[in-house]
Scaffold this active site. Structure first.
Site, PDB file in Angstrom:
ATOM      1  N   TYR A 105       0.867  -1.173   0.000  1.00  0.00           N
ATOM      2  CA  TYR A 105       0.000   0.000   0.000  1.00  0.00           C
ATOM      3  C   TYR A 105       0.908   1.228   0.000  1.00  0.00           C
ATOM      4  O   TYR A 105       1.449   1.625   1.020  1.00  0.00           O
ATOM      5  CB  TYR A 105      -0.931  -0.009   1.219  1.00  0.00           C
ATOM      6  CG  TYR A 105      -1.815   1.201   1.339  1.00  0.00           C
ATOM      7  CD1 TYR A 105      -2.381   1.797   0.210  1.00  0.00           C
ATOM      8  CD2 TYR A 105      -2.088   1.762   2.583  1.00  0.00           C
ATOM      9  CE1 TYR A 105      -3.187   2.917   0.326  1.00  0.00           C
ATOM     10  CE2 TYR A 105      -2.902   2.883   2.701  1.00  0.00           C
ATOM     11  CZ  TYR A 105      -3.448   3.448   1.580  1.00  0.00           C
ATOM     12  OH  TYR A 105      -4.251   4.566   1.686  1.00  0.00           O
ATOM     13  N   ASP A 144      -2.293  -1.254  -4.063  1.00  0.00           N
ATOM     14  CA  ASP A 144      -2.659   0.125  -4.377  1.00  0.00           C
ATOM     15  C   ASP A 144      -1.364   0.915  -4.419  1.00  0.00           C
ATOM     16  O   ASP A 144      -0.789   1.233  -3.379  1.00  0.00           O
ATOM     17  CB  ASP A 144      -3.608   0.663  -3.307  1.00  0.00           C
ATOM     18  CG  ASP A 144      -3.913   2.146  -3.476  1.00  0.00           C
ATOM     19  OD1 ASP A 144      -3.449   2.750  -4.465  1.00  0.00           O
ATOM     20  OD2 ASP A 144      -4.608   2.706  -2.606  1.00  0.00           O
TER      21      ASP A 144
END
Length: 253
Positions: A105, A144
């Site tokens: 992330y 992400d």
């Protein structure tokens, strides 16, 4: 072998919006989540047949990653040795006999780009880490990544140039990584597609009109490309401001 990656924007909230149903339906070998926003003991997900590996952020209700897998790894590691990423729970690496899976992330540069220098330093250290792993075994790097790499990776490219997630610096770091022996699996198989996004603002009608960004990726070592069976974006799956992405690939453990 089937891999899923999904920024759930809070796993406790996402569970109330159909996470478990999608998890069971998709039946992945590896299911990676980002932005779990929970601490140890705050949620139980009793998925039979899966090993669970969580990297919690020290700050409550912030960041965090997890991997659910049917296959027990040789080793599990968190972060890449730098203090900041470990305290924010942003990286998990599982090692197998024939590959590594790295769930990430990536930190946002923030609207005013206040965090851009730290973000670029993060990119350099993570890139070096991935390249070191790649010298040992092929790598599947997912998550992400908080950057739209090319203009076709977001709806309104011209008006977003220089904004967080679409600065020349962030995009350049992605280019450097791809040029060092890695492939954006979705873009490789969909080189011209312009309507494929993985994140949409919560503003009214934005998702319905598909005004989004593609900022979630499966990036793989170049030598794995011929083993890819399928890549996909599950834009129909709700529960978060992001949607899940899929990679199916022929791999031995």
């Amino acid at each position: 072998m089937k891999f899923i990656s999904w920024n759930v924007n809070g796993i406790r909230a996402c569970v109330k919006k159909g996470f478990n149903e999608y998890f069971n339906e998709v039946d992945a070998d590896f299911f990676c989540i980002q932005e779990s926003k929970c601490q140890d003991g705050q949620i139980e997900l009793p998925f039979e047949g899966y090993h669970q590996y969580w990297n919690y952020a020290e700050k409550k209700g912030y960041s965090g990653t997890a991997i659910f897998t049917k296959h027990e790894p040789i080793t599990v590691s968190y972060g890449v040795g730098e203090e900041e990423s470990e305290s924010e729970g942003r990286i998990i690496t599982l090692e197998y006999n024939t590959f590594y899976i790295v769930n990430v992330y990536t930190p946002n540069s923030q609207r005013d780009l206040a965090r851009l220098p730290k973000r670029l330093d993060w990119e350099d250290r993570l890139s070096q880490y991935l390249k070191e792993l790649d010298t040992k075994k092929p790598v599947i790097y997912c998550g992400d990544l908080n950057v739209a790499h090319e203009e076709k990776d977001l709806k309104n490219a011209k008006s977003n140039i220089g904004n967080s997630g679409f600065t020349f610096e962030e995009r350049g770091k992605m280019t450097e990584l791809l040029q060092s022996g890695f492939t954006d699996s979705f873009r490789y198989f969909n080189p011209k597609r312009e309507d494929a996004f993985t994140w949409w603002s919560y503003m009214s009608k934005v998702r319905e009109r598909n005004i989004g960004w593609r900022i979630d990726y499966f990036i793989i070592s170049n030598r794995l490309v011929d083993q890819v069976l399928k890549t996909d974006i599950h834009g129909h799956v709700l529960g978060s401001d992001h949607c899940p992405i899929l990679l199916e690939i022929e791999l031995d453990l």
